[in-house]
Design an enzyme around this catalytic site. Sequence first.
Site, PDB file in Angstrom:
ATOM      1  N   LYS A  51     -45.639   3.427  32.960  1.00 19.71           N
ATOM      2  CA  LYS A  51     -45.402   3.066  34.367  1.00 19.71           C
ATOM      3  C   LYS A  51     -44.015   3.528  34.812  1.00 19.71           C
ATOM      4  O   LYS A  51     -43.839   4.063  35.903  1.00 19.71           O
ATOM      5  CB  LYS A  51     -45.577   1.549  34.559  1.00 19.71           C
ATOM      6  CG  LYS A  51     -47.045   1.129  34.500  1.00 19.71           C
ATOM      7  CD  LYS A  51     -47.275  -0.376  34.405  1.00 19.71           C
ATOM      8  CE  LYS A  51     -48.775  -0.643  34.193  1.00 19.71           C
ATOM      9  NZ  LYS A  51     -49.122  -2.060  34.065  1.00 19.71           N
ATOM     10  N   GLN A  95     -46.122  -7.494  33.358  1.00 17.29           N
ATOM     11  CA  GLN A  95     -47.145  -6.970  32.439  1.00 17.29           C
ATOM     12  C   GLN A  95     -47.843  -8.125  31.717  1.00 17.29           C
ATOM     13  O   GLN A  95     -47.185  -8.995  31.142  1.00 17.29           O
ATOM     14  CB  GLN A  95     -46.483  -6.009  31.442  1.00 17.29           C
ATOM     15  CG  GLN A  95     -47.453  -5.264  30.547  1.00 17.29           C
ATOM     16  CD  GLN A  95     -48.354  -4.291  31.316  1.00 17.29           C
ATOM     17  OE1 GLN A  95     -47.970  -3.713  32.320  1.00 17.29           O
ATOM     18  NE2 GLN A  95     -49.565  -4.124  30.847  1.00 17.29           N
ATOM     19  N   ASP A 118     -49.895  -5.342  41.947  1.00 16.36           N
ATOM     20  CA  ASP A 118     -51.107  -5.463  41.120  1.00 16.36           C
ATOM     21  C   ASP A 118     -52.264  -6.045  41.941  1.00 16.36           C
ATOM     22  O   ASP A 118     -53.415  -6.001  41.502  1.00 16.36           O
ATOM     23  CB  ASP A 118     -50.850  -6.434  39.947  1.00 16.36           C
ATOM     24  CG  ASP A 118     -50.471  -5.725  38.650  1.00 16.36           C
ATOM     25  OD1 ASP A 118     -50.972  -4.617  38.421  1.00 16.36           O
ATOM     26  OD2 ASP A 118     -49.687  -6.310  37.872  1.00 16.36           O
TER      27      ASP A 118
HETATM   28  N1  GUN Z   1     -52.329  -5.735  31.555  1.00 16.44           N
HETATM   29  C1  GUN Z   1     -53.448  -4.993  31.456  1.00 16.44           C
HETATM   30  N2  GUN Z   1     -53.730  -4.422  32.634  1.00 16.44           N
HETATM   31  C2  GUN Z   1     -52.768  -4.805  33.491  1.00 16.44           C
HETATM   32  C3  GUN Z   1     -52.516  -4.531  34.862  1.00 16.44           C
HETATM   33  O1  GUN Z   1     -53.237  -3.815  35.554  1.00 16.44           O
HETATM   34  N3  GUN Z   1     -51.396  -5.118  35.367  1.00 16.44           N
HETATM   35  C4  GUN Z   1     -50.602  -5.940  34.656  1.00 16.44           C
HETATM   36  N4  GUN Z   1     -49.558  -6.474  35.264  1.00 16.44           N
HETATM   37  N5  GUN Z   1     -50.807  -6.208  33.384  1.00 16.44           N
HETATM   38  C5  GUN Z   1     -51.885  -5.639  32.813  1.00 16.44           C
END
Ligand code: GUN
Length: 283
Positions: A51, A95, A118
Site C-alpha cells: 500500500k 490494517q 476502506d
Molecule cells: N485486511 C485484509 N483486507 C483488508 C482490507 O481491505 N483493509 C484493511 N484495513 N485490512 C484488511
Amino acid sequence: MNLIDGKAVSAAVRAKVAEETAELKKKGVSVGLAVIIVGDDPASRVYVNNKKKACAEVGFESFEYALPAETTQEELNALVDKLNSDPKVNGILCQLPLPSHLDENEVINRISPAKDVDAFHPANVGHIMIGDYSFLPCTPAGVMELIHSTGVEVKGKNCVVIGRSNIVGKPMAMLLLHEHGTVTITHSRTVDLKSITSRADILVAAVGKANFVKADMIKEGAVVIDVGMNRNEAGKLCGDVDFEDCKEKAGYITPVPGGVGPMTIAMLMRNTLTAAKQQNRIK
Ligand code: GUN
C-alpha cells in the site's frame, strides 16, 4: 477462455489516479494516506508495504504508524483521533486483523467516515446499501472494474456470490445489484450450492477455501472472479477457484495471483484521491 489481467486493469486505474494527483498538486493540494499496523503479522506487513509503495507511485504521501502488539485500545483510539483531525491525512486505514485484545469494530467506528477509505464504517456501509456513495469497498469495487473490463454487461444476468463477509460478500452483492444483476448470495449453510453456482453468468468466489470451485460448479462461458488468497498443501498461493479445472469452461476468468489482488490497492488509491478532493471541496 479469456484471462482477465488484473495487473493491467490495476495499472490503468493507478495511472489515472496519478494523473489527477499531479493536477491537484498544481493547485497546491497534496494527498495523504495514514496506514496503521498493530503487531507483526507477516501477511499484514506485506499488505502495508504494498500500500505504501502504491502511494509513492501515484504521488501520495503515506504516513505509517507501526504500533507494538501490546498497544492498548486507548492508545489506538487516541491515534485515530489525532489522524481524524490532521489535515494532511485524507485517508485512514487500519490494517486488519488486529491482535485479539483489540476491538476492530471500535476502531472502524472511530475513523471519521470522510477519511474511511476502506468503506468499513457503518455510515459508509449504509451509503453503499442505498446506492449513494463516494467510497466503494476496495475489493468489491475492484471486482466490478474487472467485470467491466470483459465488456460483459451485468444488467439482467444471474450473478452469484459465494461468501457473505462484511468486507467482500455482502457489499459485492450490492454493487452487482446496483448494476441490475439478479443476485444470489450463497454461504456455508447453502443447500445444493452447485445447482445455484452452475446457473451463474457471473460468479464471484470469496470463500477462503483453496480450489473450492470446480468446473462442474460453473456455467459454460461464465465470468468467474476469484477473490481467494489461500495457500495449498504445498504452500503455494492459490485462489478459491480451481483455475486449471475451470479455465476451459469459463468465458472469462481471473488468475491468482494477478487478478483481484492488484485491484484492491488500485481502488484504495482511488478512494484516497476521492477523500482528498472532497475534503478540499474539489469536484
Ligand atoms: N485486511 C485484509 N483486507 C483488508 C482490507 O481491505 N483493509 C484493511 N484495513 N485490512 C484488511
